[in-house]
Design a protein around this motif. Structure first.
Motif, mmCIF file in Angstrom:
data_model
loop_
_atom_site.group_PDB
_atom_site.id
_atom_site.type_symbol
_atom_site.label_atom_id
_atom_site.label_comp_id
_atom_site.label_asym_id
_atom_site.label_seq_id
_atom_site.Cartn_x
_atom_site.Cartn_y
_atom_site.Cartn_z
ATOM 1 N N THR A 264 0.831 -1.207 0.000
ATOM 2 C CA THR A 264 0.000 0.000 0.000
ATOM 3 C C THR A 264 0.862 1.252 0.000
ATOM 4 N N LEU A 265 1.925 1.239 0.825
ATOM 5 C CA LEU A 265 2.823 2.389 0.897
ATOM 6 C C LEU A 265 3.498 2.642 -0.452
ATOM 7 N N VAL A 266 4.000 1.586 -1.077
ATOM 8 C CA VAL A 266 4.708 1.726 -2.353
ATOM 9 C C VAL A 266 3.752 2.183 -3.440
ATOM 10 N N GLN A 267 2.597 1.563 -3.530
ATOM 11 C CA GLN A 267 1.645 1.913 -4.585
ATOM 12 C C GLN A 267 1.141 3.341 -4.429
ATOM 13 N N ALA A 268 0.899 3.754 -3.172
ATOM 14 C CA ALA A 268 0.393 5.109 -2.949
ATOM 15 C C ALA A 268 1.403 6.167 -3.363
ATOM 16 N N TRP A 269 2.702 5.906 -3.134
ATOM 17 C CA TRP A 269 3.714 6.865 -3.572
ATOM 18 C C TRP A 269 3.862 6.857 -5.093
ATOM 19 N N GLN A 270 3.647 5.706 -5.740
ATOM 20 C CA GLN A 270 3.789 5.622 -7.197
ATOM 21 C C GLN A 270 2.677 6.368 -7.914
ATOM 22 N N ASN A 271 1.457 6.307 -7.361
ATOM 23 C CA ASN A 271 0.355 7.072 -7.932
ATOM 24 C C ASN A 271 0.412 8.495 -7.397
ATOM 25 N N PRO A 272 0.011 9.478 -8.191
ATOM 26 C CA PRO A 272 0.052 10.865 -7.705
ATOM 27 C C PRO A 272 -0.854 11.040 -6.488
ATOM 28 N N PRO A 273 -0.282 11.118 -5.270
ATOM 29 C CA PRO A 273 -1.123 11.205 -4.080
ATOM 30 C C PRO A 273 -1.712 12.602 -3.911
ATOM 31 N N GLY A 274 -2.925 12.654 -3.406
ATOM 32 C CA GLY A 274 -3.533 13.928 -3.081
ATOM 33 C C GLY A 274 -2.928 14.504 -1.820
ATOM 34 N N PRO A 275 -3.305 15.737 -1.465
ATOM 35 C CA PRO A 275 -2.715 16.384 -0.288
ATOM 36 C C PRO A 275 -2.866 15.557 0.987
ATOM 37 N N SER A 276 -4.079 15.037 1.243
ATOM 38 C CA SER A 276 -4.301 14.281 2.468
ATOM 39 C C SER A 276 -3.510 12.982 2.463
ATOM 40 N N THR A 277 -3.517 12.285 1.313
ATOM 41 C CA THR A 277 -2.778 11.030 1.211
ATOM 42 C C THR A 277 -1.289 11.254 1.402
ATOM 43 N N ARG A 278 -0.777 12.357 0.856
ATOM 44 C CA ARG A 278 0.652 12.637 0.968
ATOM 45 C C ARG A 278 1.056 12.823 2.439
ATOM 46 N N LEU A 279 0.224 13.497 3.231
ATOM 47 C CA LEU A 279 0.539 13.663 4.649
ATOM 48 C C LEU A 279 0.586 12.319 5.354
ATOM 49 N N LEU A 280 -0.378 11.455 5.093
ATOM 50 C CA LEU A 280 -0.393 10.132 5.715
ATOM 51 C C LEU A 280 0.836 9.320 5.314
ATOM 52 N N LEU A 281 1.238 9.444 4.053
ATOM 53 C CA LEU A 281 2.406 8.707 3.582
ATOM 54 C C LEU A 281 3.689 9.221 4.217
ATOM 55 N N LEU A 282 3.749 10.511 4.480
ATOM 56 C CA LEU A 282 4.930 11.062 5.144
ATOM 57 C C LEU A 282 5.039 10.535 6.575
ATOM 58 N N VAL A 283 3.914 10.486 7.286
ATOM 59 C CA VAL A 283 3.916 9.941 8.645
ATOM 60 C C VAL A 283 4.370 8.480 8.610
ATOM 61 N N ALA A 284 3.817 7.710 7.675
ATOM 62 C CA ALA A 284 4.164 6.292 7.575
ATOM 63 C C ALA A 284 5.630 6.105 7.201
ATOM 64 N N SER A 285 6.109 6.846 6.240
ATOM 65 C CA SER A 285 7.473 6.656 5.745
ATOM 66 C C SER A 285 8.516 7.036 6.781
ATOM 67 N N LEU A 286 8.288 8.125 7.518
ATOM 68 C CA LEU A 286 9.261 8.530 8.521
ATOM 69 C C LEU A 286 9.427 7.457 9.593
ATOM 70 N N HIS A 287 8.328 6.794 9.959
ATOM 71 C CA HIS A 287 8.401 5.760 10.982
ATOM 72 C C HIS A 287 8.963 4.452 10.432
ATOM 73 N N ILE A 288 8.446 3.996 9.300
ATOM 74 C CA ILE A 288 8.834 2.673 8.795
ATOM 75 C C ILE A 288 10.215 2.715 8.154
ATOM 76 N N ALA A 289 10.386 3.592 7.175
ATOM 77 C CA ALA A 289 11.677 3.666 6.493
ATOM 78 C C ALA A 289 12.751 4.263 7.395
ATOM 79 N N GLY A 290 12.361 5.237 8.215
ATOM 80 C CA GLY A 290 13.338 5.880 9.087
ATOM 81 C C GLY A 290 13.973 4.918 10.062
ATOM 82 N N PHE A 291 13.152 4.138 10.752
ATOM 83 C CA PHE A 291 13.701 3.192 11.717
ATOM 84 C C PHE A 291 14.394 2.021 11.038
#
Length: 620
Positions: A264-291
């Motif tokens: 879900t994370l990969v597909q959402a970044w590949q498709n042009p995310p809307g403003p709300s989706t982009r914020l959710l993806l940033l929260v997810a990516s900082l936690h998952i990819a960051g750690f």
């Protein structure tokens, strides 16, 4: 999770999710009511008895919630966990609240249902700790920032700032949530447009006071909190083991659900995310990819598997859309049977793993029965045995001492549990140095006048020394006792408490300062050699080993099988290597070692506990 077709007017999904939610809540409450406080929880309880805006390991939120629970429901493990259980029960509803503006009702219910199928998230709240308020405030902060960005309503900007301030008072890791919002504002066109208005700056202004507890503590305590979390806790050197972090996360989250969320994370970044989706993806990516990126150089010796947990929650909002899209594609290809499997396999697998986790977590409740069929040490004793310890202390403390008496322990968890028992009325100290420093709690113990420095400064005339043998190194115990003798204390053994076939053991000693003090009962030590804990034996077996009790000439060695003496032929022999290596000046006899022929022919098939006993001339 019940599959739902577009043509069905009523869905059985919501009742099913609510049923699963109720069952999980009842199970968590039952387990939390039975288990004793574990190591970190008891320290949070100790912090709650010393109100402050921050501590060496955390800001004040965890201690505050613990203290409120104590004030409402009394001094018990369940009272300490009460508010954390309530916060845990709120998570599915908060996930629905987060998802509802971005999806329809059905997908929002699916998101809430998936939150119950994520084992780590569903189990949250059973223990008191900072991650529960961190997750709840993180969901609120994400949802409020999303609404503020999407609607531009000043109320949401204000509420975002207030919630972020509370989150910063919970844990250093909460900084990732406002960081995601900051990245959105700085690196998206919509975000930069928002920065031209006063609204985001309202959020910043209201959020900044949340840093006051952390800043105040670190500026007044030599940056000890920052130093622990960002310097001393981590090796900051590469370890290949850290590269396995994603695989370990898959095991903790559940393989199928982990694959779904990462896809879900990969597909959402590949498709042009809307403003709300982009914020959710940033929260997810900082936690998952960051750690995941930090794992090879970060702390791997303490519990860290739950750190990325907050990153999966935004993906729970987006995952149902991906599932439904895949379902429609399968139907279009005429593979309707696969649609039913797709609707069920992820939640069923998640709930099955949750059940396994709950069973494993609750195992200490049945430790007496399980230790009869499992090897000693298989079931953790961190969350059990403390009530028995308190009862033992309560029944003996007044018999050993008249009036308030200081207590000194070999580790700070034991000191906190002793305080929690309510039995001891005098001062409590801990001689723990290394572990307290490793856990970032030595500064707090120093401020509370409970550490080894306070003990060496006060040196009371009498004290009760308690050592948790089951967690201490025998050589460290010997040195600890020897140090008390060297400090001029008369040291005498009072009693010993052994629980769960020796899996949890405590020794109790009297320390007293007297002009004529000369007695120093150092701890006996010994070891069996040539037999591991899971060895299969039968008939006559020859074992070697050694046993040494400084100041007490060894007179007899015997062996117990499940507490009953069994036949053995023992031949004493010198072990100067052991005497010289460990005991130095105390190596005053040449009867340290032995060879023993032990007869196991009378033992029944099954698991047994073999114990070595060495006695002195007085029957001790």
């Amino acid at each position: 999770m019940q599959p739902v077709s577009a043509s069905r007017p009523k869905s059985r999904l919501l009742p099913f999710v609510l049923f699963v939610f109720a069952v999980i809540c009842v199970a968590k409450l039952a387990i939390a009511a039975q288990l004793d406080l574990f190591s970190d929880e008891i320290f949070y309880w100790l912090e709650s008895t010393q109100p402050a805006i921050a501590y060496s390991d955390l800001p004040f939120m965890t201690a505050l919630l613990t203290g409120i629970g104590r004030a409402l429901f009394g001094e018990s493990a369940l009272a300490v966990r009460s508010l954390f259980l309530l916060l845990g029960a709120s998570v599915p509803f908060l996930v629905y609240w987060l998802a509802r503006p971005l999806t329809d009702h059905r997908q929002a219910v699916m998101s809430a249902g998936l939150s119950l199928c994520l084992p780590l998230l569903a189990m949250m709240g059973m223990v008191a700790g900072p991650d529960m308020p961190l997750i709840v405030l993180g969901i609120l902060a994400t949802g409020l920032m999303e609404r503020a960005l999407r609607l531009g309503d000043t109320r949401f900007w204000v509420l975002s700032g207030l919630v972020i301030a509370l989150g910063l008072c919970t844990h250093y890791r909460f900084i990732l949530f406002p960081a995601a919002g900051g990245l959105y504002l700085l690196f998206t066109r919509h975000g930069r447009e928002q920065l031209k208005t006063i609204k985001p700056w309202l959020t910043v202004g209201l959020a900044l006071p949340g840093l006051i507890p952390i800043l105040w503590y670190n500026l007044t305590q030599d940056l000890s909190g920052v130093s622990y979390h960002f310097v001393s806790r981590h090796p900051w050197s590469f370890s290949a083991e850290g590269l396995l972090q994603p695989l370990f996360q898959a095991g903790m989250v559940g393989p199928l659900l982990y694959v779904l969320l990462i896809a879900t994370l990969v597909q959402a970044w590949q498709n042009p995310p809307g403003p709300s989706t982009r914020l959710l993806l940033l929260v997810a990516s900082l936690h998952i990819a960051g750690f995941a990126l930090l794992a090879p150089v970060a702390d791997q010796t303490r519990t860290s598997f739950h750190w990325p947990l907050s990153g999966y929650i935004p993906l729970l909002v987006l995952a149902p859309g991906m599932l439904l899209a895949a379902r429609h594609q399968l139907r279009a290809r005429g593979k309707s049977g696969w649609t039913v499997m797709l609707a069920w396999i992820v939640p069923v697998a998640g709930l099955a793993q949750l059940l396994i986790f709950l069973v494993y977590f609750s195992a200490p409740i049945f430790i007496d029965r399980l230790h009869g069929v499992l090897p000693v040490g298989t079931v953790s004793t961190k969350m059990t045995g403390w009530q028995e310890y308190s009862d033992f202390l309560d029944s003996n403390y007044s018999r050993w001492f008249s009036g308030p008496t200081a207590v000194v322990t070999d580790n700070y968890y034991l000191a906190a549990q002793t305080r929690f028992s309510g039995v001891v009325t005098g001062a409590i100290y801990t001689l723990d140095k290394d572990k307290a420093i490793d856990d970032g709690r030595d500064k707090e113990l120093y401020l509370w006048q409970m550490d080894w420095r306070a003990w060496e400064k006060d040196r009371p005339d009498r004290a009760l020394l308690i050592i948790e043998d089951s967690t201490s190194n025998p050589w460290e115990k010997f040195e600890l006792l020897r140090d008390q003798c060297a400090a001029g204390y008369d040291l005498s053994r009072l009693s010993r408490l052994s629980l769960y076939r020796g899996a949890k053991v405590f020794s109790f000693y009297r320390l007293s300062r007297q002009p004529s003090a000369s007695r120093c009962e150092l701890s006996p030590l010994g070891a069996l050699e040539g037999l591991d804990k899971r060895a299969r034996v039968s008939g006559m077996v020859e074992l070697g080993g050694w046993a040494f009790w400084p100041g007490n000439p060894q007179q007899a060695i015997r062996f117990l099988l499940d507490g009953v003496e069994i036949p053995a032929q023992v031949r004493v022999r010198p072990r100067q290597d052991i005497a010289e290596q460990w005991f130095g000046a105390y190596a005053d006899n040449q009867k340290t070692g032995f060879l023993a022929s032990i007869d196991f022919s009378g033992a029944s098939p099954g698991r047994h506990l073999l114990e070595l006993q060495a006695g002195d001339g007085e029957g001790n």
